[in-house]
Design a protein around this motif. Structure first.
Motif: not given
Lengths: 461, 275
Positions: B219-223
């Motif tokens: 859930g950190m990067c949003g790629t």
């Protein structure tokens, strides 16, 4: 001492801008031994030092500065390490201007003592000579689990290990360090230095288990069965997006993705490292905090021709540190202020090609004390950009909140905790960005120190 | 460090690895996935879970060799170790009694489909399965799928086995003949898109498991962001399964193509060094 102190700090030697935009090496090179002593001698050794109150971890600043003035660097680092387990990191990324240095008496007429630079020097000096592991208290047979290996978690872990407790840190990613390794770029905080300070924490007896996602691999409830106390320091790692049309076009990154690819995954060394990153000629970075400045400077180093910061307020309201804004400007980053993107426009392949923006003016102050930006009617215009980085802030990681029944969560999604890190659940403590929203490395460390004391008291009962 | 305890070659380009991962085996539910990294210089890639053994403490993943990382992974053997393995990630499939369900799997999408179809069967559903591949060599888990399905249909693009054509050809025939309560489709994005388009006309609830590019998977990067019902969702934490009728497949396919050039560079470089 005795003589009138110079009004200016010893200048920080730095890589020249033209050279440094072509590499990822550290920009600030650090004081030399002569410089550091001269700088330390500027300190007036106030009877009531303001600097100490400005330090979130309460380092005895006049004492360590005095050691440096006497060329006793080993003594200086010993004083620092009584309070701070990660001095080489803090000496680089602390916002000293808002903390210790803000309260320095010399700052009234000239520049304050360069406390951060002094801390950095002695930490680096010790690292080069080999770090000493301090005496630890006798083993307590109490076990503490720490969730997250960022600045808060590392601080809690180190302090509790020194007090004789068994400490295990669980980290979701493959490398420990949290924002220190995935977020802050190499040229501001070399990963080798982060690695060395984490090694110090391990030498205190702390065990770090990577690739364990608490809330998924193991739940908090399961940890409670095995540990005497738990500390949650999972940070604010979730990106905010602007929620405007076109934001999912190719070529648009969250600052987190942009920095994780570069820092944690080393995409700047692709194809030696597997993870790629794509940066075009014209890069727009939306936002003006430290993360935005980092993203812009990374984009430049990855080969972008023009990089601009797009910010809806004016330069005065920018949340980034003055030093970071100055570095960005020196490197040729352009600033488009009072500009707010309202739509991202793509080409026929779904790649971003321009940002549709409106011009803004500043109105009354809002609740953050900054003047509120207001769109100017009929001011719509387009900015060409083939890469966009959205750097408008992060929010807390919800994984634990979602998977732990009974844990009180605030409206902002942070874990509720008192000033000592006690949460609504017995034996569970929290601190750092997961309780405050986004703040700084040193504030997370300060929260970690308070929580470590509270945990120590709790498990020693 | 995670040890590979068994390796199978299901087809020249399709491999199955069974990996020692007791914590993940204990926790994983159908629909969830893992992230692996082969070595210090490796990328993080998501892989599906094809099977798990709680007693042995192992999980099995099946993958198609398409790029550098999957080819590298396919070259590993029993006893080799992966630098990193994290999971189980994502939300589990919602398993309940729908009634009559059709499970559609394309290529290595059959691997995660198997666990989900099995769970749906155990929950009392009538399970009709359609599994397809480009050609018969690439068809996987036929025996396993047959065991847990009330009916099983096979398709190949080249007609080398089963129906000559696409899974959607068979699906069309099935949904016009009877009332279907749910369709679950896992496979290449273009297949899931075609399934979604077809079932939408018949108003049948349809779930797809998306496979965008990911980096951290937590859930950190949003790629891995996708547009679902006009809202941005992160596949890694909000998915990977979504209502097929709400997914913007065009956008997903564009985003999956982001690094085509770099993927080619990495693959060529790896093949130069290893052949």
């Amino acid at each position: 001492m005795g003589k009138v102190s110079s009004l200016k700090k010893q200048p920080m030697p730095e890589q020249e801008p033209e050279k440094r935009i072509r590499n990822f090496d550290e920009v600030a090179l650090g004081y030399g031994a002569g410089q550091v002593v001269s700088e330390a001698k500027r300190c007036l050794q106030c009877a009531k030092p303001g600097c100490v109150q400005g330090c979130p971890v309460g380092i005895d600043i006049p004492a360590f500065v005095k050691c440096i003035a006497e060329e006793n660097f080993d003594g200086a680092i010993e004083v620092i390490k009584k309070k701070n387990n990660l001095p080489a990191i803090c000496g680089r990324v602390c916002p000293y201007e808002d903390q210790c240095e803000k309260f320095c008496v010399l700052g009234k007429k000239g520049e304050p003592v360069g406390i951060g630079r002094l801390e950095r020097f002695v930490a680096d000096d010790e690292r080069k000579k080999g770090m000493r592991v301090p005496e630890k208290a006798n083993a307590s047979s109490k076990k503490v689990a720490i969730v997250g290996s960022g600045p808060a978690g590392l601080t809690v872990a180190a302090d509790l290990a020194k007090l004789g407790h068994d400490v295990i840190i669980y980290e979701a990613l493959h490398k420990p360090g949290g924002v220190l390794v995935y977020g802050i770029p190499e040229f501001r905080l070399p990963k080798e230095i982060v690695g060395a300070e984490i090694e110090y924490v391990k030498q205190l007896g702390v065990v770090i288990q990577t690739d364990v996602v608490i809330g998924k691999t193991i739940t908090i409830d399961e940890l409670r069965g095995e540990f005497d106390a738990i500390f949650i320091g999972t940070g604010a790692g979730l990106p905010h997006f602007m929620n405007i049309p076109g934001e999912n076009l190719c070529g648009i990154y969250s600052s987190n993705e942009f920095l994780i690819r570069t820092n944690l995954m080393r995409a700047y060394k692709f194809p030696e490292y597997d993870t790629p990153i794509k940066v075009g000629k014209k890069v727009a970075v939306v936002g003006a905090g430290n993360v935005a400045m980092d993203s812009a400077r990374v984009a430049l180093r990855l080969g972008a021709k023009d990089v601009f910061i797009v910010y809806r307020r004016s330069e005065k309201e920018m949340p980034a540190r003055a030093e970071e804004i100055a570095h960005a400007k020196e490197e040729g980053i352009m600033f488009k202020v009072l500009t707010n993107p309202i739509r991202m426009v793509g080409d026929e392949n779904g790649w971003v090609k321009k940002l549709e923006c409106v011009r803004m003016k500043l109105g009354e102050s809002d609740k953050t004390g900054r003047r509120r930006p207001i769109p100017i009617k009929g001011s719509k215009f387009a900015l060409d950009a083939d890469t966009v980085v959205v750097a408008i802030g992060q929010k807390p990681n919800p994984l634990i909140a979602k998977t732990t029944k009974g844990l009180r969560i605030t409206e902002q999604g942070t874990i509720w905790a008192d000033k000592n890190g006690k949460t609504s659940m017995e034996g569970i403590f929290a601190g750092g960005d997961i309780t405050t929203g986004t703040a700084t490395v040193i504030e997370a460390m300060g929260a970690g120190k308070r929580a470590a004391m509270a945990i120590h008291e709790y498990i020693s009962q | 460090m995670c040890r590979i305890v068994a390796k199978k070659e299901l087809a020249p380009t399709v491999k199955s690895l069974t990996i020692d991962a007791p914590l993940i085996a204990k926790k994983a539910r159908p629909g969830q996935f893992i992230i692996i990294r082969i070595d210090e210089k490796g990328e993080r890639i998501p892989l599906t879970i094809a099977d798990l053994d709680v007693l042995q403490g192992t999980i099995t993943t099946i993958f198609l060799e398409v790029g550098k990382t999957t080819k590298h992974l396919g070259s590993l053997n029993d006893g080799d170790v992966l630098a990193d393995l994290a999971g189980p990630l994502g939300k589990p499939t919602e398993i309940k009694k729908y009634g009559k369900v059709i499970c559609v799997g394309g290529g290595v999408g059959v691997a995660p489909l198997y666990l989900e179809a099995k769970a749906l069967k155990d929950a009392g559903n009538k399970v009709i399965s359609i599994i397809g591949a480009r050609t018969k060599e690439l068809l996987i888990l036929e025996k396993e799928m047959r065991r847990i399905s009330d009916e099983l249909y096979i398709t190949t693009d080249d007609g080398s086995r089963g129906h000559h054509g696409f899974v959607t050809d068979v699906l069309q025939g099935l949904i016009t003949k009877q009332k279907i309560d749910m369709v679950l489709a896992i496979g290449p994005t273009v297949m899931m898109k075609a399934v979604a388009k077809m079932t939408k006309n018949y108003n049948i609830k349809t779930i797809v498991s998306l496979n965008p590019i990911m980096v951290d998977g937590t859930g950190m990067c949003g790629t891995c962001r996708v547009t679902v019902g006009g809202e941005t969702k992160f596949t890694c934490v909000d998915g990977p399964e979504f209502d097929a009728h709400l997914v913007d497949f065009e956008e997903l396919m564009n985003r999956q193509r982001t690094y085509l050039e770099e993927e080619k560079v990495a693959l060529e470089r790896w093949e130069r060094c290893h052949h």
